[in-house]
Write an enzyme that holds these catalytic residues in place. Structure first.
Site, short mmCIF file in Angstrom:
data_model
loop_
_atom_site.label_atom_id
_atom_site.label_comp_id
_atom_site.label_asym_id
_atom_site.label_seq_id
_atom_site.Cartn_x
_atom_site.Cartn_y
_atom_site.Cartn_z
N ASP A 16 50.72 48.69 23.66
CA ASP A 16 51.30 49.47 25.26
C ASP A 16 51.12 51.40 25.52
O ASP A 16 51.57 51.98 25.18
CB ASP A 16 52.53 49.44 25.75
CG ASP A 16 53.18 49.62 26.86
OD1 ASP A 16 52.41 50.42 27.74
OD2 ASP A 16 53.95 48.91 27.21
N ILE A 17 49.87 51.55 26.38
CA ILE A 17 49.51 53.08 26.15
C ILE A 17 50.89 53.26 26.82
O ILE A 17 50.87 54.36 27.13
CB ILE A 17 48.50 53.33 27.39
CG1 ILE A 17 47.97 54.69 26.80
CG2 ILE A 17 48.84 52.75 28.65
CD1 ILE A 17 46.62 54.40 27.62
N ASN A 30 42.84 53.40 40.15
CA ASN A 30 41.60 52.76 41.69
C ASN A 30 41.63 54.80 42.69
O ASN A 30 42.28 55.25 41.48
CB ASN A 30 42.23 52.19 42.19
CG ASN A 30 43.69 52.43 42.89
OD1 ASN A 30 43.89 53.51 43.72
ND2 ASN A 30 44.82 51.26 42.49
N GLY A 38 47.81 46.23 36.56
CA GLY A 38 47.45 46.29 35.14
C GLY A 38 47.62 47.23 34.74
O GLY A 38 48.37 47.44 34.58
N VAL A 39 47.04 48.55 34.45
CA VAL A 39 47.51 49.21 33.23
C VAL A 39 48.11 50.39 34.62
O VAL A 39 48.44 51.11 34.21
CB VAL A 39 46.31 49.86 32.52
CG1 VAL A 39 46.63 51.83 32.71
CG2 VAL A 39 46.02 49.06 31.71
N ASP A 40 46.89 50.78 35.57
CA ASP A 40 47.32 51.79 36.74
C ASP A 40 48.91 50.84 37.01
O ASP A 40 49.99 52.17 37.09
CB ASP A 40 46.67 51.22 38.15
CG ASP A 40 47.08 52.11 38.91
OD1 ASP A 40 47.39 53.41 38.60
OD2 ASP A 40 46.07 51.90 40.32
N SER A 123 37.74 49.91 33.34
CA SER A 123 37.31 48.92 34.18
C SER A 123 37.32 47.46 33.16
O SER A 123 37.07 46.00 33.91
CB SER A 123 35.80 49.27 34.73
OG SER A 123 36.09 50.03 35.43
N GLY A 125 39.70 45.29 33.41
CA GLY A 125 41.04 44.85 33.55
C GLY A 125 40.58 44.00 34.85
O GLY A 125 39.32 43.07 35.21
#
Length: 180
Positions: A16-17, A30, A38-40, A123, A125
């Site tokens: 997990d980043i 975005n 997602g990650v964001d 990109s 996800g």
């Protein structure tokens, strides 16, 4: 899997980043920089409201570009927000924009003297980029940009799924096995 490319160690890690204690993690952002899924979304939740407040001051970021903020509640000192393209079947310059997002993130890391950086699969996800070509673009873009990012000594490509981990591992293996 890991490899030494010039003076930098590149690796693929299943993690997990948001838990990585590095100089910078890269946010698959975005263009508004104001959070998303997602990650964001995970990065914004873990960093806390201060990250969103700082992102408001930046006025967004173009697709294919990157910018930096503090890490706030994250173990990472900084977040580099890299904006990748939405997959449109390859008809809208997606490969060049994705490559640019990775290379701009490394340029930002270099400009701030950062030594360690962790990338998600930008990109892949909700933006729908196919995993294998995205992984190849990611690894090749980073390897090509490393000579201009001499401060960077460690690059980690993170994966949450088996499919992304396999794609990134294969892309890195192809770089290692490439004839000189």
């Amino acid at each position: 899997m890991d490899a030494l490319i010039g003076a930098a160690r590149l690796s693929v890690v299943r993690t997990d980043i948001t838990e990585m204690a590095v100089d910078a993690i890269v946010n698959a952002a975005n263009s508004s920089l104001l959070g998303g899924g997602g990650v964001d979304g995970a990065i914004h939740r873990r960093a806390g409201p201060e990250l969103l407040a700082e992102c408001f001051t930046l006025g967004g970021c173009a697709v294919g570009d990157a910018c930096i903020t503090r890490g706030y509640g994250l173990p990472a000192r900084h977040v580099i927000h890299a904006v990748g393209p939405v997959w449109e079947g390859g008809r809208a310059n997606e490969a060049q924009l994705l490559r640019s997002a990775y290379q701009r993130a490394l340029a930002v890391a270099q400009a701030h003297g950062l030594r360690s950086i962790a990338f998600p699969a930008i990109s892949c996800g909700i933006h729908g980029y196919p995993h294998s070509p995205a992984a190849s673009i990611a690894v090749n873009a980073v390897v090509d940009a490393l000579p201009q990012a001499s401060a960077v000594r460690e690059v980690m490509f993170t994966a949450l799924s088996d499919e992304i981990e396999r794609a990134l591992t294969l892309a890195l293996r192809l770089i290692i096995d490439r004839p000189a």
